[in-house]
Motif scaffolding. Structure first.
Motif, short mmCIF file in Angstrom:
data_model
loop_
_atom_site.label_atom_id
_atom_site.label_comp_id
_atom_site.label_asym_id
_atom_site.label_seq_id
_atom_site.Cartn_x
_atom_site.Cartn_y
_atom_site.Cartn_z
N GLU A 243 1.07 2.64 3.31
CA GLU A 243 1.66 3.28 4.50
C GLU A 243 2.67 4.35 4.10
O GLU A 243 2.65 5.46 4.62
CB GLU A 243 2.33 2.23 5.40
N GLU A 244 3.56 3.99 3.17
CA GLU A 244 4.61 4.91 2.71
C GLU A 244 4.02 6.19 2.12
O GLU A 244 4.52 7.28 2.35
CB GLU A 244 5.48 4.23 1.63
N GLU A 245 2.97 6.02 1.34
CA GLU A 245 2.38 7.15 0.62
C GLU A 245 1.27 7.84 1.41
O GLU A 245 0.70 8.81 0.94
CB GLU A 245 1.82 6.67 -0.73
N ASP A 246 0.93 7.30 2.59
CA ASP A 246 -0.16 7.87 3.39
C ASP A 246 -1.45 8.02 2.60
O ASP A 246 -2.13 9.04 2.66
CB ASP A 246 0.26 9.25 3.94
N VAL A 247 -1.78 6.99 1.83
CA VAL A 247 -2.97 7.03 0.96
C VAL A 247 -4.26 7.05 1.78
O VAL A 247 -5.19 7.77 1.47
CB VAL A 247 -2.97 5.84 -0.03
N ILE A 248 -4.30 6.24 2.84
CA ILE A 248 -5.52 6.14 3.66
C ILE A 248 -5.21 6.73 5.03
O ILE A 248 -4.31 6.28 5.72
CB ILE A 248 -5.96 4.66 3.80
N ILE A 249 -5.97 7.75 5.41
CA ILE A 249 -5.72 8.42 6.69
C ILE A 249 -6.30 7.66 7.87
O ILE A 249 -5.69 7.55 8.90
CB ILE A 249 -6.21 9.90 6.69
N ASN A 250 -7.49 7.10 7.71
CA ASN A 250 -8.15 6.39 8.80
C ASN A 250 -7.62 4.96 8.91
O ASN A 250 -6.98 4.46 7.99
CB ASN A 250 -9.66 6.35 8.57
N ALA A 251 -7.93 4.31 10.03
CA ALA A 251 -7.55 2.91 10.20
C ALA A 251 -8.29 2.07 9.16
O ALA A 251 -9.44 2.35 8.84
CB ALA A 251 -7.93 2.45 11.60
N TYR A 252 -7.61 1.08 8.63
CA TYR A 252 -8.26 0.21 7.64
C TYR A 252 -7.78 -1.21 7.82
O TYR A 252 -6.77 -1.48 8.44
CB TYR A 252 -7.99 0.70 6.21
N ASN A 253 -8.56 -2.14 7.28
CA ASN A 253 -8.25 -3.56 7.34
C ASN A 253 -8.11 -4.04 5.90
O ASN A 253 -9.06 -3.97 5.13
CB ASN A 253 -9.41 -4.26 8.06
N LEU A 254 -6.92 -4.49 5.54
CA LEU A 254 -6.63 -4.92 4.17
C LEU A 254 -6.87 -6.42 4.03
O LEU A 254 -6.34 -7.21 4.80
CB LEU A 254 -5.17 -4.58 3.83
N GLU A 255 -7.70 -6.79 3.06
CA GLU A 255 -7.99 -8.19 2.82
C GLU A 255 -7.78 -8.51 1.35
O GLU A 255 -8.36 -7.86 0.48
CB GLU A 255 -9.45 -8.48 3.22
N VAL A 256 -6.94 -9.50 1.06
CA VAL A 256 -6.67 -9.93 -0.31
C VAL A 256 -7.11 -11.38 -0.43
O VAL A 256 -6.69 -12.22 0.35
CB VAL A 256 -5.17 -9.82 -0.67
N SER A 257 -7.99 -11.67 -1.40
CA SER A 257 -8.42 -13.06 -1.59
C SER A 257 -8.85 -13.27 -3.03
O SER A 257 -8.93 -12.34 -3.82
CB SER A 257 -9.57 -13.40 -0.64
N SER A 258 -9.14 -14.54 -3.33
CA SER A 258 -9.70 -14.84 -4.64
C SER A 258 -11.22 -14.73 -4.49
O SER A 258 -11.75 -14.85 -3.38
CB SER A 258 -9.29 -16.25 -5.08
N PRO A 259 -11.93 -14.50 -5.60
CA PRO A 259 -13.38 -14.41 -5.49
C PRO A 259 -13.96 -15.73 -4.97
O PRO A 259 -13.55 -16.79 -5.42
CB PRO A 259 -13.84 -14.16 -6.93
N GLY A 260 -14.89 -15.64 -4.03
CA GLY A 260 -15.53 -16.85 -3.50
C GLY A 260 -16.45 -17.46 -4.55
O GLY A 260 -16.78 -16.83 -5.55
N ILE A 261 -16.87 -18.67 -4.29
CA ILE A 261 -17.71 -19.38 -5.25
C ILE A 261 -19.05 -18.67 -5.46
O ILE A 261 -19.65 -18.79 -6.51
CB ILE A 261 -17.89 -20.86 -4.81
#
Length: 154
Positions: A61-79
């Motif tokens: 957000e601070e750096e305005d890296v992504i201009i379009n709306a985005y959904n951020l998801e952080v997880s561990s790799p699934g099985i």
């Protein structure tokens, strides 16, 4: 600058003081979903994922890296997520794995050892009319298309 590259830098920055954690992958999907996969030698907690998400989200957000709306998801790799890094292979020594090989064949066995360029699995070899035997086989990493950990419910 490439979004995925910047996100990877932000994740590495956040986990720099956590040698047990490591970045597996960053993918920006065309639908606006930004997927970060993080793993740990002893697994990764929800708190770890949340802290990484806050850090990355704030800086994006601070750096305005992504201009379009985005959904951020952080997880561990699934099985069902194939292994990508040597560190993931090492973490799964002793577990059963399923391999897809470049020649089109499939192999299954217990992951015994992991080297820089190959892995060793213990496979059950059954010849016609003979009793099945356990055999250790070395498989070069460059011949492996995909490796998945097999889960046993026994």
């Amino acid at each position: 600058m490439n979004t995925e590259k910047r996100v990877a830098e932000l994740v590495e920055e956040k986990i720099a003081d956590r040698p047990d954690l490591f970045l597996v992958d960053v993918t920006m999907h065309s639908n606006g979903k930004l997927m970060i996969l993080v793993d740990g030698d002893q697994g990764v907690s929800i708190q770890d994922c949340a802290a990484i998400s806050r850090h990355v989200g704030y800086h994006l957000e601070e750096e305005d890296v992504i201009i379009n709306a985005y959904n951020l998801e952080v997880s561990s790799p699934g099985i069902d997520t194939p292994l990508k890094l040597l560190r993931q292979y090492r973490k799964n020594i002793g577990r059963s794995v399923s391999l897809k090989i470049t020649d089109g064949s499939k192999r299954e066995g217990k992951l015994i050892a992991v080297g820089e360029t190959s892995i060793i699995i213990e496979e059950k070899i059954k010849e016609k009319g003979k009793k099945a035997i356990q055999q250790e086989n070395t498989i070069p990493l460059d011949q492996i298309l995909e490796t998945k950990v097999l889960i046993s419910f026994k």
